[in-house]
Enzyme design. Structure first.
Site, PDB file in Angstrom:
ATOM      1  N   LYS A  96      16.762 -17.404  -3.460  1.00  0.00           N
ATOM      2  CA  LYS A  96      17.331 -16.077  -3.203  1.00  0.00           C
ATOM      3  C   LYS A  96      17.408 -15.911  -1.682  1.00  0.00           C
ATOM      4  CE  LYS A  96      16.831 -11.417  -5.069  1.00  0.00           C
ATOM      5  NZ  LYS A  96      18.203 -11.145  -5.455  1.00  0.00           N
TER       6      LYS A  96
HETATM    7  N1  PMP Z   1      21.899 -13.540 -10.000  1.00  0.00           N
HETATM    8  C1  PMP Z   1      21.983 -13.015  -8.768  1.00  0.00           C
HETATM    9  C2  PMP Z   1      23.045 -13.493  -7.853  1.00  0.00           C
HETATM   10  C3  PMP Z   1      21.076 -12.012  -8.368  1.00  0.00           C
HETATM   11  O1  PMP Z   1      21.150 -11.475  -7.149  1.00  0.00           O
HETATM   12  C4  PMP Z   1      20.102 -11.562  -9.279  1.00  0.00           C
HETATM   13  C5  PMP Z   1      19.140 -10.476  -8.874  1.00  0.00           C
HETATM   14  N2  PMP Z   1      18.010 -11.017  -8.249  1.00  0.00           N
HETATM   15  C6  PMP Z   1      20.054 -12.152 -10.548  1.00  0.00           C
HETATM   16  C7  PMP Z   1      20.966 -13.139 -10.876  1.00  0.00           C
HETATM   17  C8  PMP Z   1      19.004 -11.754 -11.534  1.00  0.00           C
HETATM   18  O2  PMP Z   1      17.752 -12.205 -11.088  1.00  0.00           O
HETATM   19  P1  PMP Z   1      16.409 -11.478 -11.486  1.00  0.00           P
HETATM   20  O3  PMP Z   1      16.434 -11.305 -12.956  1.00  0.00           O
HETATM   21  O4  PMP Z   1      15.348 -12.421 -11.055  1.00  0.00           O
HETATM   22  O5  PMP Z   1      16.380 -10.178 -10.777  1.00  0.00           O
END
Ligand code: PMP
Length: 297
Positions: A153
């Site tokens: 991320k």
């Molecule tokens: N894909 C992207 C591009 C994101 O930014 C997020 C949000 N973090 C997610 C998927 C979902 O991830 P998570 O369930 O860990 O929040």
């Protein structure tokens, strides 16, 4: 709207007022998007405040920093402790936490020399997305996994998300759906996607996406609820034969998709296995009991 003069954040070793914390204009993070972050939810539960899947989020933050070769040494336990302290100092229960690892001044294109952690938080009760969303297939593709670590991320990846989301909004839709480099469905700008067909759920396989912590929770719930699930690559055309679909993410939770481009998902949401997942997810984050019963496929 994210903070006021009393808001406290954790910032590089101390708890300080958000309004007084400063980042360096020569930070590598600012110039190159070279920062890693997390989006985490806390919820008011029966016996206090609970950060949902805190360990998974902070493990991912450390993993992202490691892939970026940042010299980042906080442990997951320490960051969890700091996060609860930020919530306490601000008197927050239902909140969104935004830890970010920023790099020091460095205009070179080599790895960070020093980095520091900031944990911001703001009160949050509703998801950032509408109840039902109309999606547009974006003309922008997700970054090529041969060029980026898509399972990390990283701040810089979100320029792609902004382009896609704004394009969809400008065209009158609620949100974008991005394809991967090969033209398969990947994910939303800030959420993972699932579709349902004949009671079975489908979601893009890992490789070209950020494999969300919510996505993993949905997979766990499918297991608990005996809902069949398949991770595979699929096209937009295939999605346009789905009965229903949803986005999921820490901020979005589980949110129904009402249409994709000109295609309206035909199924009554309330009768879908997806709706069952949505309710089970809510119960899980709130630590409430959920009646486990299998929906007939
Ligand atoms: N894909 C992207 C591009 C994101 O930014 C997020 C949000 N973090 C997610 C998927 C979902 O991830 P998570 O369930 O860990 O929040």
């Amino acid at each position: 709207m994210y903070y006021n003069e009393n808001t406290i954040i954790y910032f590089n070793g101390q708890f300080v007022k958000a309004a007084e914390a400063k980042i360096d204009l020569y930070s590598q993070s600012l110039h190159y998007g070279y920062a890693v972050f997390e989006g985490i939810r806390s919820y008011a539960v029966v016996d206090g405040t609970k950060i949902f899947k805190a360990k998974e989020h902070y493990d991912r933050l450390r993993y992202s920093a490691e892939l970026m070769k940042m010299p980042f040494h906080y442990t997951t336990d320490h960051m969890i402790e700091l996060s609860y302290e930020v919530l306490k100092q601000n008197n927050f229960t239902d909140a969104y936490l935004r830890p970010i690892v920023l790099c020091s001044p460095n205009m070179s294109l080599s790895k960070g020399k020093e980095c520091y952690l900031s944990i911001e938080a703001w009160e949050w009760t509703n998801g950032y997305l509408a109840n039902k969303m109309r999606l547009m297939t974006s003309t922008y593709r997700r970054p090529n996994p041969a060029g980026f670590h898509m399972d990390a991320k990283v701040s810089g990846h979100y320029v792609n998300s902004i382009l896609a989301c704004q394009e969809a909004k400008d065209a009158g839709f609620d949100e974008a759906l991005l394809l991967d480099n090969d033209g398969f469905v990947a994910e939303g700008p800030g959420a993972n996607i699932f579709y349902e067909k004949d009671g079975i759920l489908y979601t893009p396989a890992k490789g070209n996406i950020l494999p969300g912590i919510t996505r993993a929770t949905v997979l766990e719930l499918c297991d608990e609820l005996n809902i069949q699930i398949e991770e595979k690559l699929f096209t937009v055309e295939e999605m346009k034969k789905a009965d229903t679909a949803f986005y999921c993410g820490t901020a979005a939770e589980v949110v129904e998709l009402s249409s994709l481009d000109e295609y309206d998902f035909p199924m009554n949401w309330e009768e879908s296995n997806s709706a069952l997942i949505q309710k089970a997810y809510k119960a899980k984050v709130l630590e409430q009991p959920f009646q486990l019963k299998k929906k007939v496929a």
